[in-house]
Design a protein around this motif. Structure first.
Motif, PDB file in Angstrom:
ATOM      1  N   UNK A  75      85.203 -96.394  38.873  1.00  0.00           N
ATOM      2  CA  UNK A  75      84.799 -97.574  38.129  1.00  0.00           C
ATOM      3  C   UNK A  75      85.018 -97.311  36.646  1.00  0.00           C
ATOM      4  N   UNK A  76      85.393 -98.342  35.885  1.00  0.00           N
ATOM      5  CA  UNK A  76      85.662 -98.178  34.460  1.00  0.00           C
ATOM      6  C   UNK A  76      84.359 -98.082  33.679  1.00  0.00           C
ATOM      7  N   UNK A  77      84.343 -97.163  32.707  1.00  0.00           N
ATOM      8  CA  UNK A  77      83.150 -96.971  31.886  1.00  0.00           C
ATOM      9  C   UNK A  77      83.554 -96.661  30.453  1.00  0.00           C
ATOM     10  N   UNK A  78      82.612 -96.852  29.538  1.00  0.00           N
ATOM     11  CA  UNK A  78      82.702 -96.268  28.209  1.00  0.00           C
ATOM     12  C   UNK A  78      81.594 -95.233  28.132  1.00  0.00           C
ATOM     13  N   UNK A  79      81.867 -94.086  27.527  1.00  0.00           N
ATOM     14  CA  UNK A  79      80.906 -92.988  27.538  1.00  0.00           C
ATOM     15  C   UNK A  79      81.019 -92.167  26.268  1.00  0.00           C
ATOM     16  N   UNK A  80      79.902 -91.593  25.862  1.00  0.00           N
ATOM     17  CA  UNK A  80      79.886 -90.718  24.699  1.00  0.00           C
ATOM     18  C   UNK A  80      78.610 -89.905  24.666  1.00  0.00           C
ATOM     19  N   UNK A  81      78.638 -88.831  23.911  1.00  0.00           N
ATOM     20  CA  UNK A  81      77.474 -87.949  23.773  1.00  0.00           C
ATOM     21  C   UNK A  81      76.564 -88.441  22.651  1.00  0.00           C
ATOM     22  N   UNK A  82      75.261 -88.476  22.932  1.00  0.00           N
ATOM     23  CA  UNK A  82      74.246 -88.810  21.942  1.00  0.00           C
ATOM     24  C   UNK A  82      73.127 -87.786  22.078  1.00  0.00           C
ATOM     25  N   UNK A  83      72.978 -86.936  21.062  1.00  0.00           N
ATOM     26  CA  UNK A  83      71.948 -85.893  21.084  1.00  0.00           C
ATOM     27  C   UNK A  83      72.037 -85.035  22.347  1.00  0.00           C
ATOM     28  N   UNK A  84      73.267 -84.706  22.750  1.00  0.00           N
ATOM     29  CA  UNK A  84      73.475 -83.822  23.881  1.00  0.00           C
ATOM     30  C   UNK A  84      73.413 -84.498  25.230  1.00  0.00           C
ATOM     31  N   UNK A  85      73.100 -85.792  25.260  1.00  0.00           N
ATOM     32  CA  UNK A  85      73.077 -86.537  26.510  1.00  0.00           C
ATOM     33  C   UNK A  85      74.300 -87.443  26.610  1.00  0.00           C
TER      34      UNK A  85
END
Length: 372
Positions: free
Chosen positions: A320-330
């Motif tokens: 499935x298509x997603x957008x993702x990134x790290x925020x404070x290690x999560x």
């Protein structure tokens, strides 16, 4: 990093006793590598593990692995990792007790096959660990390595390998992943090689649960604990003998006496170990629009910033298509379209095309239907 395409290696082949690992070991030996087979004894009492075709850790499996090694013509040993594996079993139980749904195969690959086993192999002078997983390790021109899906998507197992890091990939060998062959062809190859496991059925389910009854196994370890089954409004509509026996998205076995107002099936929406309550509701309430995942592990460098990927949420699930990134290690993930039945404790694996970017453990989810 070790480039397996350039020179013969000293290879330790993990042999489960099944057809895939046997053919993988045979192919590694045929490629000119110096191969030694090893079967991992993961139970202090192997008779307690399931017998017949369903497991991968029984006494008969170790014997099948030994016979395959004899036919291939490689040395063979059994290594006792039962004490180390017990930690993973206890972790599995603790995760269910906390209301989460773990994947023990990812844990085994991360902590056993490509940590404890690999560390021991390197200490003994081996260059690589070989397994029968269907995945590819591709060496780039600069010498760095990438984990990719298998050539045959129908058999791809990169999801359960998404926990491997740079160091582990540098010493991983997957001889089955770069050929587009059916399982019947793998079995035919095993038969041509004289391997008796050619017709052995595949293992499946959880190897340390003897009869495949996960709920019964957990009840035996955690004890029965009666609690309420409630609807989305909090009304009690049934009872259970332990919230640990349920998973998000479960439909069968709810034993609810009161039918839904709309007459449609109900599914497990939430598991609360604090008050031992299971919440059920309609299928639409399972839709998830975003999630937060913890303990990210990267197959290479961590992404420099937010990006667009595809994600896989189950070992045999689709993308499935997603957008993702790290925020404070999560890892913060947003789905392009809502997905259904995502449970805390599951792994999410990110892909860039066929390349595995990394894996993380789902901690929280955001429902697509607000205020549920």
């Amino acid at each position: 990093m070790t480039d397996t395409s350039q020179r013969p290696l000293r290879v330790l082949a993990a042999m489960s006793g099944g057809v895939d690992s046997a053919v993988a070991a045979a192919r590694a030996a045929e490629a000119g590598h110096d191969v030694t087979g090893v079967h991992l004894a993961l139970s202090a009492n192997p008779q307690s593990f399931r017998t017949g075709a369903r497991g991968c850790c029984t006494i008969e499996d170790s014997r099948d692995a030994r016979r395959a090694a004899d036919v291939i013509g490689i040395p063979f040993y059994v290594w006792d990792l039962a004490e180390r594996f017990r930690e993973d079993v206890e972790d599995f139980i603790a995760e269910y007790e906390a209301g989460r749904t773990p994947n023990p195969c990812l844990r085994c690959n991360e902590k056993i096959k490509f940590a404890a086993l690999l560390d021991k192999a390197l200490a003994l002078g081996f260059d690589a660990v070989c397994t029968g997983h269907y995945a590819q390790v591709i060496v780039r021109e600069d010498g760095t390595r990438e984990l990719h899906r298998a050539s045959d998507m129908a058999k791809d197992q990169s999801y359960v390998l998404g926990v491997l890091d740079d160091r582990q990939l540098a010493h991983a060998l997957f001889p089955l992943g770069d050929t587009v062959t059916t399982k019947d062809e793998i079995r035919a190859e095993a038969e041509r090689r004289g391997l008796a496991v050619a017709k052995k059925p595949d293992s499946h389910d959880i190897c340390f649960i003897a009869d495949g009854d996960t709920q019964g196994f957990l009840a035996g370890r955690l004890g029965k604990a009666e609690g309420d089954i409630v609807d989305e409004a909090g009304a009690v509509i049934g009872s259970h003998e332990g919230a640990f026996g349920f998973t998000i998205g479960q439909r069968k076995g709810l034993r609810i006496g009161t039918p839904a107002a709309d007459g449609k099936p109900r599914y497990v929406l939430d598991i609360s170990p604090v008050n031992n309550t299971v919440t059920v509701g309609p299928a639409a309430s399972l839709d998830v629009s975003a999630l937060t995942a913890i303990k990210p592990r990267w197959c290479g460098a961590a992404p420099a910033g937010p990006g667009t990927y595809t994600a896989q949420l189950r070992a045999h699930g689709g993308e499935t298509e997603v957008s993702a990134g790290l925020v404070d290690g999560e890892l913060r993930v947003t789905f392009t379209e809502p997905v259904r039945g995502v449970a805390p404790g599951q792994a999410i694996v990110l892909y860039d095309g066929t390349r595995v970017v990394g894996s993380a453990t789902i901690a929280t989810t955001t429902r697509a239907t607000a205020d549920v």
